[in-house]
Design a protein around this motif. Structure first.
Motif, short mmCIF file in Angstrom:
data_model
loop_
_atom_site.label_atom_id
_atom_site.label_comp_id
_atom_site.label_asym_id
_atom_site.label_seq_id
_atom_site.Cartn_x
_atom_site.Cartn_y
_atom_site.Cartn_z
N LYS B 60 0.80 -1.28 -0.11
CA LYS B 60 0.01 -0.07 -0.08
C LYS B 60 1.00 1.16 -0.04
O LYS B 60 2.02 1.17 0.46
N LEU B 61 0.19 2.30 -0.60
CA LEU B 61 0.94 3.48 -0.56
C LEU B 61 0.17 4.48 0.30
O LEU B 61 -0.76 4.74 0.19
N LEU B 62 1.12 5.47 0.79
CA LEU B 62 0.52 7.00 1.50
C LEU B 62 0.50 7.71 0.08
O LEU B 62 1.20 7.56 -0.90
N ARG B 66 5.39 7.31 0.67
CA ARG B 66 5.78 5.96 1.70
C ARG B 66 5.18 4.92 1.29
O ARG B 66 3.86 4.61 0.99
N ARG B 67 5.49 3.61 1.39
CA ARG B 67 5.16 2.46 1.03
C ARG B 67 5.18 1.54 2.23
O ARG B 67 6.34 1.26 3.02
N GLN B 68 4.29 0.72 2.36
CA GLN B 68 4.21 -0.60 3.17
C GLN B 68 4.04 -1.83 2.51
O GLN B 68 2.82 -1.99 1.88
#
Lengths: 221, 221
Positions: B60-62, B66-68
């Motif tokens: 997922k991205l913000l 930022r990536r998780q």
DNA sequence: CGCCGTTTTGAGCCTAGTCAATGTACGTGG
DNA sequence: CCACGTACATTGACTAGGCTCAAAACGGCG
């Protein structure tokens, strides 16, 4: 290291009322009071549960006591179903709680016969997975402010009708262990939100009003 | 802010071979090369997938990039099944990958008719949830050293036969975005492990040997 | 051989954690 | 009814683990 307390007592797993959902999907209704343990990590996963009222926290511990609350389960949520024989996490009542317990051994029979119940189980499990994915993003990549903003908006959605005002069922240490923070940081950030006019806190700190959902949403990233 | 790169190209969802699992659970086999996107967050969830070979990262991205990475899916893993109509996360090939795609619209039929396949789906979903729960504990409560120790032991279990030596399919930025760290911290921690004699790194940094699994296990908390 | 992407290493900084004290609500019993 | 005790929340001062910015080293490949 962390604000973990919870001297929970084991509860006798005795049904107080017999609730019937469908012929096969019979569930036993049970009541737990604040802090009581529903099951612990490692327990045999004989039942899975649906929340009727109140809130359940499900969590894992590290050997030194650090705690991660992976979810708060509220009314309608189904949890505690496992792939293996044992529960992989523990579950406790946050306040007073009513749940319905379903026998896992009956699950394959239920699934075979009751299409509607099967769908509910599958959907609930997938929703738990979705929540987990959202929460990993929060834990891995959001700042303290963003974490609290996300948490408040989520709680507003799940706990209140007007989405503007609600009472938190859990205390600061629960919030901290859910968001991967300390109670001090949770407290400081909430004070900061209050001073910025984003929220309104009652003296006890449990009742919360959202004054500026737009600003919170933008913090939510 | 984070080491996110991934200039992934959309892939045409065209089956290369037709693999048959069972009469109803027919899946299309497809091949992706390094960096190709299988689906993106928000795409209609028409298919779900099983990994045949290689590794898929789901993330997922913000809004600011930022990536998780919530999971790496390896051979045998099933992922991409959704409760709603849309995918809630994106998925890309880490290296060259083969997957089997199953039509979600056929799922209810499959579930109705094929008990074995239904069990596989349910078990896979529950295992994904378990992994997510373990990972939330890691993200929320473990230190950088503990995160890397857990990650290395997990990869050893899933990638190698002898549990002692394996080649990482992903690069440092993937590891960082999976563990909630930066690439610098990942690199520094691995160097530290090497100097302590816990692991052995090949020059390229992708091939890893575990020299002291005991010590890693104890770091795992 | 030289370029490019990736990894490693270094120096300094900042966010959130730690430790400690104070404040507040609430229940109990004198 | 109030004094007290306890549990929870808030606030303050200081610290540290991991991040940022920057540069160098390395490997693979054309």
């Amino acid at each position: 290291m962390l604000g973990h307390t919870a001297a929970a007592t084991r509860i006798a797993k005795i049904p107080t009322t017999a609730g019937l959902r469908s012929a096969l999907a019979a569930g036993m209704q049970m009541t737990l009071s604040k802090g009581e343990e529903l099951f612990a990590q490692g327990d045999e996963a004989e039942y899975f549960y649906e929340v009727v009222s109140g809130a359940i926290r499900s969590y894992k511990l590290l050997s030194d006591g650090r705690r991660q609350i992976d979810a708060f389960h509220l009314r309608g949520d189904i949890f505690g179903l496992e792939a293996g024989r044992e529960h992989r996490f523990s579950a406790e009542a946050v306040g007073d709680v009513q749940v319905v317990a379903y026998r896992r051994s009956r699950l394959s029979a239920i699934i075979e016969e009751d299409a509607a119940f099967r769908d509910r189980i599958m959907t609930a499990t997938l929703r738990n997975l979705q929540r987990a994915q959202d929460h990993m993003l929060l834990l891995g990549r959001k700042t303290a402010q963003e974490k609290l903003a996300t948490f408040l908006l989520d709680m507003a959605e799940r706990l209140s009708d007007d989405e503007a005002h609600f009472d938190l069922p859990m205390q600061r240490s629960d919030i901290a262990d859910h968001l991967g923070l300390t109670i001090e940081t949770v407290s400081r950030t909430l004070t900061q939100f209050t001073r910025s006019g984003l929220i309104r806190l009652t003296p006890a700190g449990r009742s919360i009003g959202l004054c500026n959902r737009m600003a919170l949403k933008s913090l939510d990233a």
